[in-house]
Design an enzyme around this catalytic site. Sequence first.
Site, mmCIF file in Angstrom:
data_model
loop_
_atom_site.group_PDB
_atom_site.id
_atom_site.type_symbol
_atom_site.label_atom_id
_atom_site.label_comp_id
_atom_site.label_asym_id
_atom_site.label_seq_id
_atom_site.Cartn_x
_atom_site.Cartn_y
_atom_site.Cartn_z
ATOM 1 N NE ARG A 122 -3.668 0.134 1.547
ATOM 2 C CZ ARG A 122 -4.768 -0.864 2.386
ATOM 3 N NH1 ARG A 122 -4.771 -0.675 3.553
ATOM 4 N NH2 ARG A 122 -5.353 -1.463 1.612
ATOM 5 C CE1 TYR A 123 0.261 4.323 4.206
ATOM 6 C CE2 TYR A 123 0.383 2.096 4.926
ATOM 7 C CZ TYR A 123 0.135 3.294 5.131
ATOM 8 O OH TYR A 123 -1.143 3.606 5.872
ATOM 9 N NE ARG A 126 5.195 2.239 5.936
ATOM 10 C CZ ARG A 126 4.800 3.514 5.496
ATOM 11 N NH1 ARG A 126 5.641 3.967 4.244
ATOM 12 N NH2 ARG A 126 3.847 4.445 5.740
ATOM 13 C CB CYS A 135 -4.878 -15.262 16.501
ATOM 14 S SG CYS A 135 -4.458 -14.043 15.447
ATOM 15 C CB CYS A 139 -8.866 -10.011 18.878
ATOM 16 S SG CYS A 139 -7.342 -10.033 19.561
ATOM 17 C CB CYS A 142 -10.249 -9.936 14.694
ATOM 18 S SG CYS A 142 -9.139 -10.091 13.197
ATOM 19 N NE ARG A 144 -5.489 -8.156 7.943
ATOM 20 C CZ ARG A 144 -4.177 -7.923 8.774
ATOM 21 N NH1 ARG A 144 -3.963 -8.741 9.587
ATOM 22 N NH2 ARG A 144 -3.703 -6.883 8.434
ATOM 23 C CG ASP A 303 -10.316 -1.082 10.911
ATOM 24 O OD1 ASP A 303 -9.945 0.223 10.490
ATOM 25 O OD2 ASP A 303 -9.137 -1.732 11.078
ATOM 26 C CG ASP A 340 -5.938 1.461 8.279
ATOM 27 O OD1 ASP A 340 -5.737 1.991 7.369
ATOM 28 O OD2 ASP A 340 -5.357 0.571 8.755
ATOM 29 C CE LYS A 347 -1.360 1.295 10.140
ATOM 30 N NZ LYS A 347 -0.837 0.720 8.938
#
Length: 440
Positions: A122-123, A126, A135, A139, A142, A144, A303, A340, A347
């Site tokens: 995206r950037y 990086r 995981c 969570c 989450c 995702r 999000d 985001d 972000k």
Amino acid sequence: MGIHETRLEAVAARIEGADDPARWRDWRWQLRNSLTTLDAVEEALGIEFDAAERVLLEETLQQFPLSVTPYYLSLIDTGDFRNDPVFRQALPSDEEIVVEEHDMVDPLAEDQDSPVPLITHRYPDRVLFRVSNTCSMYCRHCTRKRTVGDRDCVPTTEELADALDYIRATPGVRDVLLSGGDPLMLSDDRLDEILSALDAIEHVEVVRIGTRMPAVLPYRITDEFCEMLRRHRPVWLNTHFNHPKELTPDAEEALARLADAGVPLGNQTVLLAGVNDCSRIMLRLVQRLVANRVRPYYLYQCDLSEGLSHFRTPVGKGIEIVESLIGHTSGFAVPTYVVDAPHGGGKIPVMPNYIVSWASDRVVLRNYEGVICTYREPDRYKRAACNEECDDCERSVAAGCRGHESSGVAGLMRECDPVEALVPSTNERHQRREGVSADE
Ligand SMILES: *Cc1c(COP(=O)(O)O)cnc(C)c1O
């Protein structure tokens, strides 16, 4: 004995084999004994959901599965479990099945910015590299969430190789962020291989690991793991604590191990309604983090993923919290608050306002206490000498411009740029103008 130890023991007494400290501190034992059903949770905590609630929770689990380590579960205050920040992050709420109008499956458009599977680019310099899709704890907040527990998503050896090929073939990538899932679900050997592959790519200067292990399964941070990290290029590690109560003696020990191994530590917190949406909780969290050599890095606005609406706060709450921190505590304890952007805009930092007024010769500012002051702009200003000989400048000069290239809003500041305004493609006024000229 602290409250923490007492609770550990209470939970340990109800899970078979957990009373053996050596097993309890074995991360693989913790994973094998993760709790995935409401029955198991009720039994381990000695609590009971009521019948009507049970039906809704079971329905929720059909969509979003449950998994929590015995360790993380043991942090829950059973006396008031519904309001417990750990309970709220680990156990389902019937509000998760409420899908609101604005909710999206992939709010950050990570799939669309993915040149090869596992990579989000995206950037400019990086990439995000999803090396694991599982995981140690699911969570409830989450982003995702839709792919959680999806077994088909475990990255294959080929996918990992293709992702590494992409990084190898893309010289602009100087920073690789290992993410997931949780990268620390991989064995030390597997991680060692991936890190070695990245070490061999000359243009990769930094590697980062994003992991929630120090908070939810601190025993994963073993001496062997830290030793392995030492053998590689600088590895930064960002962890994910959301509440001061997660900084238990065991978590602190894990952080100390990492810091002692020379790993720079950061923390990303998600702002969550009912968990940490309070200035005092957040102040305590960031202060405890820096006391453990962890720099609070980002505070995320929640999000727009499906199943998260009950966790969302107004953006104003985040600004209020950041405003309560800036100036009131150490500068390096204040995270950058970011939204985001939906659709993959990345972000976007959001700050309280400190500029009260601005004229050509002065700017009027206010400080954290509300004191208003004037800063005089310089009468004469000479910028850094520039011979326009570095690569970036040469490219700009070749394009008929001066100085470093910039596009978008910043590009409007370039004298040479023919673009003087950015206009949305759907702007009616401009469409009218184009319509008129087409008629002529
Ligand atoms: C957050 C993120 C990064 C890293 O951003 P930093 O601001 O450098 O921490 C990189 N790629 C993607 C897709 C991200 O979401």
